[in-house]
Design a protein around this motif. Structure first.
Motif, mmCIF file in Angstrom:
data_model
loop_
_atom_site.group_PDB
_atom_site.id
_atom_site.type_symbol
_atom_site.label_atom_id
_atom_site.label_comp_id
_atom_site.label_asym_id
_atom_site.label_seq_id
_atom_site.Cartn_x
_atom_site.Cartn_y
_atom_site.Cartn_z
ATOM 1 N N CYS A 61 0.835 -1.210 0.000
ATOM 2 C CA CYS A 61 0.000 0.000 0.000
ATOM 3 C C CYS A 61 0.866 1.254 0.000
ATOM 4 C CB CYS A 61 -0.927 -0.006 1.212
ATOM 5 S SG CYS A 61 -2.091 -1.390 1.261
ATOM 6 N N PHE A 62 1.904 1.218 0.816
ATOM 7 C CA PHE A 62 2.824 2.351 0.880
ATOM 8 C C PHE A 62 3.476 2.597 -0.474
ATOM 9 C CE2 PHE A 62 6.211 5.072 2.200
ATOM 10 C CZ PHE A 62 7.338 4.611 1.542
ATOM 11 N N TRP A 63 3.869 1.513 -1.152
ATOM 12 C CA TRP A 63 4.586 1.630 -2.421
ATOM 13 C C TRP A 63 3.711 2.259 -3.504
ATOM 14 C CZ3 TRP A 63 9.357 2.159 -2.953
ATOM 15 C CH2 TRP A 63 10.048 1.895 -4.137
ATOM 16 N N VAL A 64 2.428 1.902 -3.520
ATOM 17 C CA VAL A 64 1.499 2.485 -4.492
ATOM 18 C C VAL A 64 1.387 3.993 -4.265
ATOM 19 C CG1 VAL A 64 -0.917 2.580 -5.236
ATOM 20 C CG2 VAL A 64 0.168 0.365 -4.844
ATOM 21 N N LYS A 73 15.776 13.046 -6.735
ATOM 22 C CA LYS A 73 15.895 12.536 -5.361
ATOM 23 C C LYS A 73 14.911 11.397 -5.111
ATOM 24 C CE LYS A 73 16.230 14.298 -0.620
ATOM 25 N NZ LYS A 73 16.203 15.529 0.219
ATOM 26 N N LEU A 74 13.659 11.574 -5.538
ATOM 27 C CA LEU A 74 12.655 10.533 -5.342
ATOM 28 C C LEU A 74 12.930 9.323 -6.240
ATOM 29 C CD1 LEU A 74 9.345 12.641 -5.088
ATOM 30 C CD2 LEU A 74 10.775 11.757 -3.243
ATOM 31 N N TYR A 123 13.247 5.416 -5.335
ATOM 32 C CA TYR A 123 12.422 4.429 -6.040
ATOM 33 C C TYR A 123 13.279 3.270 -6.552
ATOM 34 C CZ TYR A 123 9.213 2.500 -9.534
ATOM 35 O OH TYR A 123 8.430 1.660 -10.283
ATOM 36 N N GLU A 124 14.476 3.593 -7.056
ATOM 37 C CA GLU A 124 15.368 2.556 -7.597
ATOM 38 C C GLU A 124 15.883 1.626 -6.496
ATOM 39 O OE1 GLU A 124 17.059 5.258 -11.318
ATOM 40 O OE2 GLU A 124 18.450 4.491 -9.789
ATOM 41 N N LYS A 125 15.988 2.130 -5.288
ATOM 42 C CA LYS A 125 16.444 1.286 -4.172
ATOM 43 C C LYS A 125 15.350 0.333 -3.705
ATOM 44 C CE LYS A 125 19.688 4.766 -2.449
ATOM 45 N NZ LYS A 125 19.959 5.755 -1.376
ATOM 46 N N LEU A 161 14.965 1.586 5.274
ATOM 47 C CA LEU A 161 15.983 1.347 6.305
ATOM 48 C C LEU A 161 16.698 2.640 6.700
ATOM 49 C CD1 LEU A 161 17.512 -1.963 4.918
ATOM 50 C CD2 LEU A 161 16.024 -1.712 6.896
ATOM 51 N N HIS A 162 16.543 3.681 5.901
ATOM 52 C CA HIS A 162 17.161 4.969 6.229
ATOM 53 C C HIS A 162 16.307 5.778 7.200
ATOM 54 C CE1 HIS A 162 20.426 4.602 3.298
ATOM 55 N NE2 HIS A 162 19.528 4.123 2.443
ATOM 56 N N CYS A 163 15.131 5.250 7.567
ATOM 57 C CA CYS A 163 14.280 5.906 8.574
ATOM 58 C C CYS A 163 14.713 5.431 9.960
ATOM 59 C CB CYS A 163 12.811 5.538 8.360
ATOM 60 S SG CYS A 163 11.968 6.537 7.140
ATOM 61 N N PRO A 164 15.367 6.258 10.757
ATOM 62 C CA PRO A 164 15.858 5.818 12.070
ATOM 63 C C PRO A 164 14.761 5.279 12.978
ATOM 64 C CG PRO A 164 16.750 7.968 11.488
ATOM 65 C CD PRO A 164 15.682 7.668 10.482
ATOM 66 N N SER A 165 13.580 5.875 12.934
ATOM 67 C CA SER A 165 12.528 5.496 13.881
ATOM 68 C C SER A 165 11.926 4.125 13.604
ATOM 69 C CB SER A 165 11.424 6.555 13.897
ATOM 70 O OG SER A 165 10.869 6.704 12.612
#
Length: 384
Positions: A172-175, A215-216, A220-222, A228-232
């Motif tokens: 859902c997040f990806w869409v 930047k986005l 997207y390519e990753k 994983l770059h979200c510390p929380s």
């Protein structure tokens, strides 16, 4: 103008946002006065309320086939909208124009989201704060949480996702993320209520638009691994991403346990209510209003509903006794009305509270010298 008096948005904003009219230091932020109170950030928007739903948003009503439900649409339209003091930056009448605000309607839409939809919105806000806007000054931030919310609204209404469930949370997040990427690429973010209003028009264009798209695109390519770059949430989601069997399977406890959710939802409220100033009935009213908004939320589990009922009973009991203590008046009619209101609140609290909550009724009767009624309630409690 045209033989009519009009209110200038710029002059209204100048007056309402002046330091002399505010009890604390704020800075202008669009039509709002922004600042910090303790650890909480806030935006105060001074606006005018309209009873009428604007004609430019009439097509939205016809667009709501599956979401939101008809009764929600009727409630939103019935409650109108607001006008905030800010004009179109690229127009010829910036100093006089006002912007239509659908903040109340958006709040109602957020309340009817299911658990997965709400988590998706939260996840988008996290990547916005901790990845996209990380290290970017306030003046250079192009995307905001309002864009994230709008993306979720569009995805839900267009049925782009058949199954909004925790097991499909990352899907859902990806869409939603891809929709935001599409908007940035095209330079068009359609307002949910008035699609002809492009919310990117004044900020995301030219070189800035290209840089944001790059930047986005890199994120997207990753793939989903960029979360994983979200510390929380890194520690919560790392096992999900590196376990093929659980690639998009996320139970509620994978992100945040029900225990911690309960602490967030109820812990702070209960602790602050226990130390409530007995002379301040306004705080009681504020708590009742908050509880009213939470009732019926699809985010609450069964035991959280019970907890909410218990909180409601406590707030009603506090309110009843504070109302009794504050009603010092020789006017018999006012005293009678306050007494009836206190009794009604205590009886209401007893209906969905514990058996022992009925004791508050007996205490109130005793305090108001109605000893026979107090004994009657005590006998009833013994039977129950």
């Amino acid at each position: 103008m045209n033989n009519r008096y009009c209110i200038s948005s710029s002059k209204y904003r100048q007056i309402t946002l002046s330091e002399s009219s505010l009890p604390y230091y704020t800075t202008p932020h669009g039509p709002c006065a922004s600042g910090t109170f303790g650890t909480q950030e806030y935006d105060n928007a001074y606006c005018f309320f309209s009873d009428f739903w604007p004609p430019s948003a009439f097509p939205w009503i016809d667009r709501c086939h599956s979401w939101p439900q008809p009764h929600v649409v009727d409630d939103i339209v019935k409650n109108g909208c607001h006008f905030v003091a800010i004009g179109h930056k690229l127009g010829n009448h910036e100093d006089h124009e006002w912007r239509i605000s659908f903040s109340q309607a958006e709040q109602k839409l957020v309340y009817i989201m299911n658990h997965c939809q709400f988590l998706t919105y939260g996840l988008l806000k996290l990547i916005l704060t901790e990845i996209i806007n990380n290290g970017v000054s306030d003046n250079d931030k192009l995307l905001c949480s309002y864009h994230m919310k709008t993306a979720v609204f569009w995805v839900i209404q267009q049925n782009a996702i058949p199954h909004w469930c925790p097991q499909n949370l990352l899907g859902c997040f990806w869409v939603c993320f891809k929709l935001i990427l599409k908007w940035v690429h095209e330079g068009v973010c359609p307002n949910f209520f008035i699609p002809g209003n492009n919310m990117f028009l004044t900020k995301i264009h030219g070189v800035k638009q290209h840089q944001l798209f790059i930047k986005l695109s890199d994120l997207y390519e990753k793939g989903l691994a960029f979360l994983l770059h979200c510390p929380s949430i890194r520690s919560c989601i790392i096992d999900v991403l590196y376990n093929p069997r659980n690639f998009i399977c996320t139970d509620d406890h994978t992100l945040i346990s029900d225990y911690h959710f309960d602490l967030y939802l109820f812990g702070e409220s209960l602790s602050s209510f226990i130390v409530l100033d007995k002379d301040d009935i306004q705080i009681c009213i504020r708590y009742l209003h908050t509880i009213e908004q939470m009732i019926g939320s699809p985010l609450l589990t069964q035991y959280q509903v019970i907890m909410l009922q218990n909180m409601t009973a406590t707030v009603l009991q506090f309110t009843a006794f504070i109302l009794h203590m504050e009603t010092y008046t020789p006017d018999n009619k006012l005293r009678y009305r306050a007494d009836k209101m206190s009794c009604h609140m205590l009886k209401l609290a007893a209906k969905f509270g514990c058996i022992t909550d009925m004791l508050y009724i007996a205490m109130y009767y005793y305090k108001t010298l109605r000893y026979t009624e107090a004994l009657s309630i005590i006998e009833m409690i013994k039977v129950k």
